[in-house]
Design a protein around this motif. Structure first.
Motif, PDB file in Angstrom:
ATOM      1  N   ARG A   1       0.769  -1.195  -0.183  1.00 16.14           N
ATOM      2  CA  ARG A   1       0.077   0.007  -0.009  1.00 16.14           C
ATOM      3  C   ARG A   1       0.762   1.095   0.145  1.00 16.14           C
ATOM      4  O   ARG A   1       0.552   2.172  -0.801  1.00 16.14           O
ATOM      5  CB  ARG A   1      -0.921  -0.058   1.112  1.00 16.14           C
ATOM      6  N   LYS A   2       1.840   1.293   0.856  1.00 18.29           N
ATOM      7  CA  LYS A   2       2.675   2.305   0.842  1.00 18.29           C
ATOM      8  C   LYS A   2       3.355   2.729  -0.318  1.00 18.29           C
ATOM      9  O   LYS A   2       3.499   3.760  -0.929  1.00 18.29           O
ATOM     10  CB  LYS A   2       3.833   2.030   1.988  1.00 18.29           C
ATOM     11  N   CYS A   3       3.984   1.849  -1.039  1.00 19.34           N
ATOM     12  CA  CYS A   3       4.672   2.050  -2.381  1.00 19.34           C
ATOM     13  C   CYS A   3       3.554   2.257  -3.496  1.00 19.34           C
ATOM     14  O   CYS A   3       3.910   3.170  -4.395  1.00 19.34           O
ATOM     15  CB  CYS A   3       5.434   0.590  -2.879  1.00 19.34           C
ATOM     16  N   ILE A   4       2.360   1.802  -3.333  1.00 20.64           N
ATOM     17  CA  ILE A   4       1.492   2.005  -4.157  1.00 20.64           C
ATOM     18  C   ILE A   4       0.864   3.335  -4.388  1.00 20.64           C
ATOM     19  O   ILE A   4       0.695   4.073  -5.237  1.00 20.64           O
ATOM     20  CB  ILE A   4       0.303   0.824  -4.249  1.00 20.64           C
ATOM     21  N   VAL A   5       0.903   3.709  -3.053  1.00 20.73           N
ATOM     22  CA  VAL A   5       0.105   5.164  -2.981  1.00 20.73           C
ATOM     23  C   VAL A   5       1.129   6.364  -3.231  1.00 20.73           C
ATOM     24  O   VAL A   5       0.912   7.217  -4.142  1.00 20.73           O
ATOM     25  CB  VAL A   5      -0.169   5.369  -1.236  1.00 20.73           C
ATOM     26  N   LEU A   6       2.536   6.066  -2.998  1.00 16.21           N
ATOM     27  CA  LEU A   6       3.474   6.866  -3.437  1.00 16.21           C
ATOM     28  C   LEU A   6       3.878   6.910  -5.005  1.00 16.21           C
ATOM     29  O   LEU A   6       3.920   7.833  -5.271  1.00 16.21           O
ATOM     30  CB  LEU A   6       4.820   6.655  -2.665  1.00 16.21           C
ATOM     31  N   PHE A   7       3.412   5.739  -5.549  1.00 16.21           N
ATOM     32  CA  PHE A   7       3.766   5.666  -6.930  1.00 16.21           C
ATOM     33  C   PHE A   7       2.587   6.168  -7.758  1.00 16.21           C
ATOM     34  O   PHE A   7       2.868   7.013  -8.668  1.00 16.21           O
ATOM     35  CB  PHE A   7       3.967   4.106  -7.382  1.00 16.21           C
ATOM     36  N   PHE A   8       1.333   5.840  -7.303  1.00 17.10           N
ATOM     37  CA  PHE A   8       0.186   6.239  -8.022  1.00 17.10           C
ATOM     38  C   PHE A   8      -0.263   7.632  -7.830  1.00 17.10           C
ATOM     39  O   PHE A   8      -0.889   8.459  -8.582  1.00 17.10           O
ATOM     40  CB  PHE A   8      -0.893   5.318  -7.840  1.00 17.10           C
TER      41      PHE A   8
ATOM     42  N   SER B   1       9.103  -4.906  -6.567  1.00 10.63           N
ATOM     43  CA  SER B   1       8.415  -5.661  -6.207  1.00 10.63           C
ATOM     44  C   SER B   1       6.850  -5.582  -5.541  1.00 10.63           C
ATOM     45  O   SER B   1       5.831  -6.265  -5.935  1.00 10.63           O
ATOM     46  CB  SER B   1       9.037  -7.168  -5.544  1.00 10.63           C
ATOM     47  N   ASN B   2       7.080  -4.719  -4.609  1.00  8.35           N
ATOM     48  CA  ASN B   2       5.950  -4.403  -4.035  1.00  8.35           C
ATOM     49  C   ASN B   2       4.860  -3.677  -4.835  1.00  8.35           C
ATOM     50  O   ASN B   2       3.829  -3.905  -5.004  1.00  8.35           O
ATOM     51  CB  ASN B   2       6.215  -3.338  -2.771  1.00  8.35           C
ATOM     52  N   ILE B   3       5.361  -3.013  -5.720  1.00  5.99           N
ATOM     53  CA  ILE B   3       4.627  -2.125  -6.741  1.00  5.99           C
ATOM     54  C   ILE B   3       4.003  -3.439  -7.814  1.00  5.99           C
ATOM     55  O   ILE B   3       2.722  -3.191  -8.000  1.00  5.99           O
ATOM     56  CB  ILE B   3       5.303  -1.251  -7.647  1.00  5.99           C
ATOM     57  N   GLN B   4       4.765  -4.184  -8.176  1.00 10.87           N
ATOM     58  CA  GLN B   4       4.289  -5.131  -9.179  1.00 10.87           C
ATOM     59  C   GLN B   4       3.113  -6.131  -8.409  1.00 10.87           C
ATOM     60  O   GLN B   4       2.146  -6.331  -9.147  1.00 10.87           O
ATOM     61  CB  GLN B   4       5.581  -6.047  -9.476  1.00 10.87           C
ATOM     62  N   ASN B   5       3.709  -6.517  -7.259  1.00 14.30           N
ATOM     63  CA  ASN B   5       2.631  -7.192  -6.488  1.00 14.30           C
ATOM     64  C   ASN B   5       1.308  -6.479  -6.200  1.00 14.30           C
ATOM     65  O   ASN B   5       0.272  -7.045  -6.187  1.00 14.30           O
ATOM     66  CB  ASN B   5       3.104  -7.902  -5.136  1.00 14.30           C
ATOM     67  N   GLY B   6       1.704  -5.312  -5.855  1.00 14.44           N
ATOM     68  CA  GLY B   6       0.379  -4.315  -5.599  1.00 14.44           C
ATOM     69  C   GLY B   6      -0.439  -4.322  -6.749  1.00 14.44           C
ATOM     70  O   GLY B   6      -1.867  -4.280  -6.669  1.00 14.44           O
ATOM     71  N   LYS B   7       0.044  -4.063  -7.853  1.00 17.39           N
ATOM     72  CA  LYS B   7      -0.736  -3.758  -9.248  1.00 17.39           C
ATOM     73  C   LYS B   7      -1.719  -5.338  -9.329  1.00 17.39           C
ATOM     74  O   LYS B   7      -2.870  -5.173  -9.806  1.00 17.39           O
ATOM     75  CB  LYS B   7       0.110  -3.573 -10.406  1.00 17.39           C
ATOM     76  N   ARG B   8      -0.835  -6.365  -9.338  1.00 15.36           N
ATOM     77  CA  ARG B   8      -1.460  -7.689  -9.598  1.00 15.36           C
ATOM     78  C   ARG B   8      -2.740  -7.710  -8.306  1.00 15.36           C
ATOM     79  O   ARG B   8      -3.723  -8.001  -8.848  1.00 15.36           O
ATOM     80  CB  ARG B   8      -0.556  -8.724  -9.244  1.00 15.36           C
ATOM     81  N   ASN B   9      -2.518  -7.420  -7.287  1.00 15.90           N
ATOM     82  CA  ASN B   9      -3.531  -7.313  -6.265  1.00 15.90           C
ATOM     83  C   ASN B   9      -4.888  -6.486  -6.733  1.00 15.90           C
ATOM     84  O   ASN B   9      -5.821  -6.679  -6.406  1.00 15.90           O
ATOM     85  CB  ASN B   9      -3.200  -7.424  -4.826  1.00 15.90           C
ATOM     86  N   LEU B  10      -4.339  -5.318  -7.066  1.00 15.28           N
ATOM     87  CA  LEU B  10      -5.538  -4.383  -7.580  1.00 15.28           C
ATOM     88  C   LEU B  10      -6.202  -5.034  -8.303  1.00 15.28           C
ATOM     89  O   LEU B  10      -7.500  -4.686  -8.349  1.00 15.28           O
ATOM     90  CB  LEU B  10      -4.618  -2.930  -7.768  1.00 15.28           C
ATOM     91  N   ARG B  11      -5.456  -5.508  -9.501  1.00 14.36           N
ATOM     92  CA  ARG B  11      -6.333  -6.057 -10.574  1.00 14.36           C
ATOM     93  C   ARG B  11      -7.204  -7.307 -10.296  1.00 14.36           C
ATOM     94  O   ARG B  11      -8.296  -6.865 -10.480  1.00 14.36           O
ATOM     95  CB  ARG B  11      -5.240  -6.437 -11.673  1.00 14.36           C
ATOM     96  N   ASN B  12      -6.845  -8.094  -9.399  1.00 13.35           N
ATOM     97  CA  ASN B  12      -7.605  -8.932  -8.856  1.00 13.35           C
ATOM     98  C   ASN B  12      -8.855  -8.317  -8.171  1.00 13.35           C
ATOM     99  O   ASN B  12      -9.912  -8.930  -8.190  1.00 13.35           O
ATOM    100  CB  ASN B  12      -6.886 -10.168  -7.912  1.00 13.35           C
ATOM    101  N   ALA B  13      -8.561  -7.606  -7.274  1.00 13.92           N
ATOM    102  CA  ALA B  13      -9.634  -6.872  -6.423  1.00 13.92           C
ATOM    103  C   ALA B  13     -10.675  -6.273  -7.164  1.00 13.92           C
ATOM    104  O   ALA B  13     -12.040  -6.490  -7.054  1.00 13.92           O
ATOM    105  CB  ALA B  13      -8.920  -5.893  -5.405  1.00 13.92           C
ATOM    106  N   LEU B  14     -10.350  -5.552  -8.430  1.00 14.07           N
ATOM    107  CA  LEU B  14     -11.042  -4.875  -9.233  1.00 14.07           C
ATOM    108  C   LEU B  14     -11.958  -5.838 -10.026  1.00 14.07           C
ATOM    109  O   LEU B  14     -13.171  -5.595 -10.335  1.00 14.07           O
ATOM    110  CB  LEU B  14     -10.376  -3.935 -10.236  1.00 14.07           C
TER     111      LEU B  14
END
Lengths: 251, 191
Positions: free
Chosen positions: B145-152, B174-187
């Motif tokens: 979450r920390k990395c995704i928030v800072l990135f996006f 890796s946090n951003i890549q995994n975060g993106k994947r988890n976001l995609r699944n959640a959506l």
């Protein structure tokens, strides 16, 4: 779904309390989306004092905006006098209204503040004998109106017995008497988290209202008085005083 | 009915709707002050929950109240609190949309349809997507979450994120890549 301990409507105090105890955010989930999301936002915050400051800045901005409009409404512009005169009139009226208002808050504090009479036993309910001594010394100093000394003993005692919320209430009143208003607010709010006795709770809200008046925050003072009346309507001492003071604070 | 200005009920509290009535009928600025300050914490909390940053949340809350102080009497409001919720939500989603547009390409990795060209009057469709994304970010593990928030939302580079979080650069990636994947699944699950 509403869970056990769910607040019906999320008050400012409950929100700040959740900020202090982030672990509870997940447990006490209110049913309305506004409150639920407001609590969810706490995961992105750093500390409760920073949030409190943030709230104060927004409060202050709202107060500034409504003050400006209030003074403008009170002094309608007159074309025939001329734009220049109107500007001067408006500027001076804003200063007068603001100073009257802040002075009146201070004046109300001076009229209504008197230290809470001591109703605590000098002997503590538990704890070590040294803690009991500190408590006794503090209460003795408090009764003698030696507030600086009382604060010193209370602070040492509370380090050892942080759960003594009724004593913390007196500590808050002591700080208020010393003019350490922001510390007093913190101590009084902390005492409210543990106080169960309705009359002690009323006292804590009353002195929080006093502190808000001293900080020239009449709206927040009114909120404390409203809570006091709501929580303990049958008490014969505080609610009549609170209603009287509220009438002086109302729009 | 609205109570007299000086009278206090046993509970001692005006309802939001009574205060609104005072605002409309008497142009009472004090009533606006009371009404708004009663809800400041919820507006601030909601703004922070959408914008994921206390400073941005405070700025957004300030903007909302500044706008409302000037215009409150002109709105048709039946129930104040739900109305305030939607005003706050819409304001935050507008800010989020603006922020997310800087990461358009990365967002299409999460959802290829995220920023398809749509008409102005279909903004509510985009709002729903942005809100789902915001909710999905909240559900990520903390380090992602920390990395995704800072990135996006703050448009930080990988290097800046590493400096800000003290995570090694490889972990940030890796946090951003995994975060993106988890976001995609959640959506996908949300639709």
């Amino acid at each position: 779904m509403k869970k056990k301990g769910t607040p019906a409507n999320l008050s400012r105090e409950a929100w700040l309390k959740a900020a202090r105890q982030k672990s509870q955010v997940q447990e006490d989930v209110p049913s309305d989306e506004f409150s639920r999301r407001a609590l969810a936002g706490l995961q992105y915050t750093k500390s409760e004092p920073e949030l409190r400051q943030s709230l104060q800045r927004i409060d202050k901005r709202i107060q500034e905006l409504t003050h400006t409009r209030r003074s403008a409404l009170r002094y309608p512009r007159n074309f025939w006098i001329g734009v220049a005169a109107a500007v001067i009139l408006l500027a001076s009226s804003a200063v007068i209204v603001f100073s009257l208002r802040t002075d009146s808050s201070r004046q109300l504090f001076a009229e209504h503040f008197e230290p809470l009479p001591n109703s605590l036993s000098a002997i503590s309910r538990g704890g070590s004998s040294s803690a009991g001594d500190l408590r006794s010394e503090g209460l003795q100093a408090y009764e003698n109106e030696a507030y600086r000394e009382a604060a010193h003993w209370f602070e040492q005692y509370l380090e050892q017995e942080p759960a003594d919320d009724s004593l913390r209430l007196y500590h808050g009143v002591t700080l208020l008497a010393l003019g350490r208003t922001e510390e007093a607010i913190s101590s009084l709010q902390e005492s409210l988290e543990g106080l169960r006795h309705a009359d002690f709770r009323s006292a804590a809200h009353w002195y929080l209202a006093m502190a808000m008046l001293r900080l020239k925050e009449p709206t927040q003072a009114a909120e404390q008085l409203e809570i006091l009346i709501r929580e303990n309507p049958t008490n014969r001492f505080y609610p009549p005083r609170a209603r009287n003071l509220l009438a002086q604070l109302r729009p | 009915m609205v109570r007299s200005r000086m009278s206090i009920t046993p509970t001692g509290q005006y309802t939001d709707e009574e205060l609104l009535h005072l605002v409309r009928s008497e142009h009472s600025q004090r009533a606006i002050d009371l009404l708004f300050r009663r809800h400041v914490h919820k507006v601030l909390g909601l703004c922070i929950s959408y914008l994921k940053n206390p400073e941005d949340g405070e700025d957004a809350a300030m903007e909302i109240f500044e706008n409302l102080c000037a215009n409150i009497a002109s709105y048709e409001i039946q129930k104040f609190e739900p109305w305030l919720f939607f005003v706050t939500r819409n304001h935050c989603l507008k800010i989020l949309r603006r922020k997310l547009k800087h990461r358009k390409e990365d967002l299409t990795e999460i959802n290829p349809d995220f920023f398809v060209e749509i008409n102005e009057d279909e903004d509510h469709y985009l709002d729903a997507q942005v809100e789902q994304l915001s909710d999905a970010i909240d559900q990520l593990r903390e380090e992602q979450r920390k990395c995704i928030v800072l990135f996006f939302l703050e448009q930080r580079s990988y290097k800046e994120i590493a400096d800000l979080t003290d995570f090694p650069l490889s972990q940030v990636k890796s946090n951003i890549q995994n975060g993106k994947r988890n976001l995609r699944n959640a959506l996908i699950n949300a639709t």
